[in-house]
Motif scaffolding. Structure first.
Motif, PDB file in Angstrom:
ATOM      1  N   LEU A 128       0.593  -1.227  -0.479  1.00 50.87           N
ATOM      2  CA  LEU A 128       0.310  -0.071  -0.009  1.00 50.87           C
ATOM      3  C   LEU A 128       1.051   1.458   0.055  1.00 50.87           C
ATOM      4  O   LEU A 128       0.620   2.718  -0.571  1.00 50.87           O
ATOM      5  CB  LEU A 128      -0.796  -0.313   1.576  1.00 50.87           C
ATOM      6  CG  LEU A 128      -2.328  -0.997   1.286  1.00 50.87           C
ATOM      7  CD1 LEU A 128      -3.322  -1.188   2.408  1.00 50.87           C
ATOM      8  CD2 LEU A 128      -3.080  -0.607   0.116  1.00 50.87           C
ATOM      9  N   VAL A 129       1.958   1.322   0.604  1.00 53.02           N
ATOM     10  CA  VAL A 129       2.838   2.286   0.611  1.00 53.02           C
ATOM     11  C   VAL A 129       3.820   2.308  -0.568  1.00 53.02           C
ATOM     12  O   VAL A 129       4.694   3.677  -0.995  1.00 53.02           O
ATOM     13  CB  VAL A 129       3.527   2.630   2.145  1.00 53.02           C
ATOM     14  CG1 VAL A 129       2.691   2.788   3.170  1.00 53.02           C
ATOM     15  CG2 VAL A 129       4.812   1.447   2.000  1.00 53.02           C
ATOM     16  N   GLU A 130       3.674   1.433  -1.744  1.00 51.27           N
ATOM     17  CA  GLU A 130       5.090   1.845  -2.685  1.00 51.27           C
ATOM     18  C   GLU A 130       4.296   2.668  -3.190  1.00 51.27           C
ATOM     19  O   GLU A 130       3.004   2.364  -4.022  1.00 51.27           O
ATOM     20  CB  GLU A 130       4.846   0.116  -3.214  1.00 51.27           C
ATOM     21  CG  GLU A 130       5.343  -0.541  -2.406  1.00 51.27           C
ATOM     22  CD  GLU A 130       5.867  -1.969  -3.395  1.00 51.27           C
ATOM     23  OE1 GLU A 130       5.311  -1.709  -4.303  1.00 51.27           O
ATOM     24  OE2 GLU A 130       5.707  -3.053  -2.220  1.00 51.27           O
ATOM     25  N   PRO A 131       5.505   3.455  -3.788  1.00 49.87           N
ATOM     26  CA  PRO A 131       5.016   4.231  -4.795  1.00 49.87           C
ATOM     27  C   PRO A 131       4.047   3.769  -6.347  1.00 49.87           C
ATOM     28  O   PRO A 131       4.803   3.004  -6.536  1.00 49.87           O
ATOM     29  CB  PRO A 131       5.465   5.379  -5.620  1.00 49.87           C
ATOM     30  CG  PRO A 131       6.995   4.296  -4.515  1.00 49.87           C
ATOM     31  CD  PRO A 131       6.824   3.616  -3.640  1.00 49.87           C
ATOM     32  N   ILE A 132       3.637   4.339  -7.557  1.00 50.30           N
ATOM     33  CA  ILE A 132       3.052   3.933  -8.544  1.00 50.30           C
ATOM     34  C   ILE A 132       4.148   4.117  -9.623  1.00 50.30           C
ATOM     35  O   ILE A 132       4.681   5.330  -9.052  1.00 50.30           O
ATOM     36  CB  ILE A 132       1.663   4.296  -8.927  1.00 50.30           C
ATOM     37  CG1 ILE A 132       0.222   4.606  -7.943  1.00 50.30           C
ATOM     38  CG2 ILE A 132       1.200   4.180 -10.492  1.00 50.30           C
ATOM     39  CD1 ILE A 132      -0.374   5.536  -8.188  1.00 50.30           C
ATOM     40  N   PRO A 133       4.626   3.134 -10.608  1.00 48.61           N
ATOM     41  CA  PRO A 133       5.830   3.156 -10.822  1.00 48.61           C
ATOM     42  C   PRO A 133       5.109   3.955 -12.292  1.00 48.61           C
ATOM     43  O   PRO A 133       3.981   4.288 -12.496  1.00 48.61           O
ATOM     44  CB  PRO A 133       5.709   1.794 -11.830  1.00 48.61           C
ATOM     45  CG  PRO A 133       4.850   1.234 -10.824  1.00 48.61           C
ATOM     46  CD  PRO A 133       3.719   1.644 -10.190  1.00 48.61           C
ATOM     47  N   ASP A 134       5.638   4.569 -12.601  1.00 50.45           N
ATOM     48  CA  ASP A 134       6.053   6.076 -13.804  1.00 50.45           C
ATOM     49  C   ASP A 134       5.072   5.921 -14.831  1.00 50.45           C
ATOM     50  O   ASP A 134       3.974   6.366 -15.529  1.00 50.45           O
ATOM     51  CB  ASP A 134       6.832   6.731 -14.011  1.00 50.45           C
ATOM     52  CG  ASP A 134       7.737   7.361 -13.149  1.00 50.45           C
ATOM     53  OD1 ASP A 134       6.469   7.889 -11.869  1.00 50.45           O
ATOM     54  OD2 ASP A 134       8.818   7.889 -13.255  1.00 50.45           O
ATOM     55  N   LYS A 135       5.034   4.569 -15.417  1.00 51.02           N
ATOM     56  CA  LYS A 135       4.817   3.846 -16.906  1.00 51.02           C
ATOM     57  C   LYS A 135       3.309   3.613 -16.913  1.00 51.02           C
ATOM     58  O   LYS A 135       2.216   4.026 -17.198  1.00 51.02           O
ATOM     59  CB  LYS A 135       5.471   2.707 -16.927  1.00 51.02           C
ATOM     60  CG  LYS A 135       6.759   3.000 -17.910  1.00 51.02           C
ATOM     61  CD  LYS A 135       7.569   1.918 -18.650  1.00 51.02           C
ATOM     62  CE  LYS A 135       8.421   2.360 -19.428  1.00 51.02           C
ATOM     63  NZ  LYS A 135       8.545   1.793 -20.427  1.00 51.02           N
ATOM     64  N   LEU A 136       2.603   3.149 -15.564  1.00 52.45           N
ATOM     65  CA  LEU A 136       1.356   3.250 -14.868  1.00 52.45           C
ATOM     66  C   LEU A 136       0.874   4.282 -14.746  1.00 52.45           C
ATOM     67  O   LEU A 136      -0.178   3.966 -15.569  1.00 52.45           O
ATOM     68  CB  LEU A 136       1.081   2.233 -13.600  1.00 52.45           C
ATOM     69  CG  LEU A 136      -0.406   2.046 -13.073  1.00 52.45           C
ATOM     70  CD1 LEU A 136      -0.758   1.373 -14.622  1.00 52.45           C
ATOM     71  CD2 LEU A 136       0.024   0.891 -12.220  1.00 52.45           C
TER      72      LEU A 136
END
Length: 62
Positions: A17-25
């Motif tokens: 939940l605390v991981e950032p969303i990847p830029d490509k996504l």
């Protein structure tokens, strides 16, 4: 044993939940928003009603 598995799964889930969303996504989601408009499915409500009329969805004839 079940309690231990539950604790480990909760811990893993919390870390995800605390991981950032990847830029490509994020870029893909922005492109989909541009193409799809406001409707989450990309289908206008009026178009959806017309497309589903007669296939058992929505209100039934009286």
């Amino acid at each position: 044993m079940q309690s231990l598995i539950g604790k480990q799964l909760r811990s893993l889930y919390d870390s995800v939940l605390v991981e950032p969303i990847p830029d490509k996504l994020v870029e893909l989601l922005l492109k989909l928003d541009e193409v799809g408009g406001d409707s989450p499915s990309g289908v206008d409500d009026g178009e959806h009603k017309a497309a589903t009329a007669g296939n058992g969805e929505g209100s039934k004839p009286q």
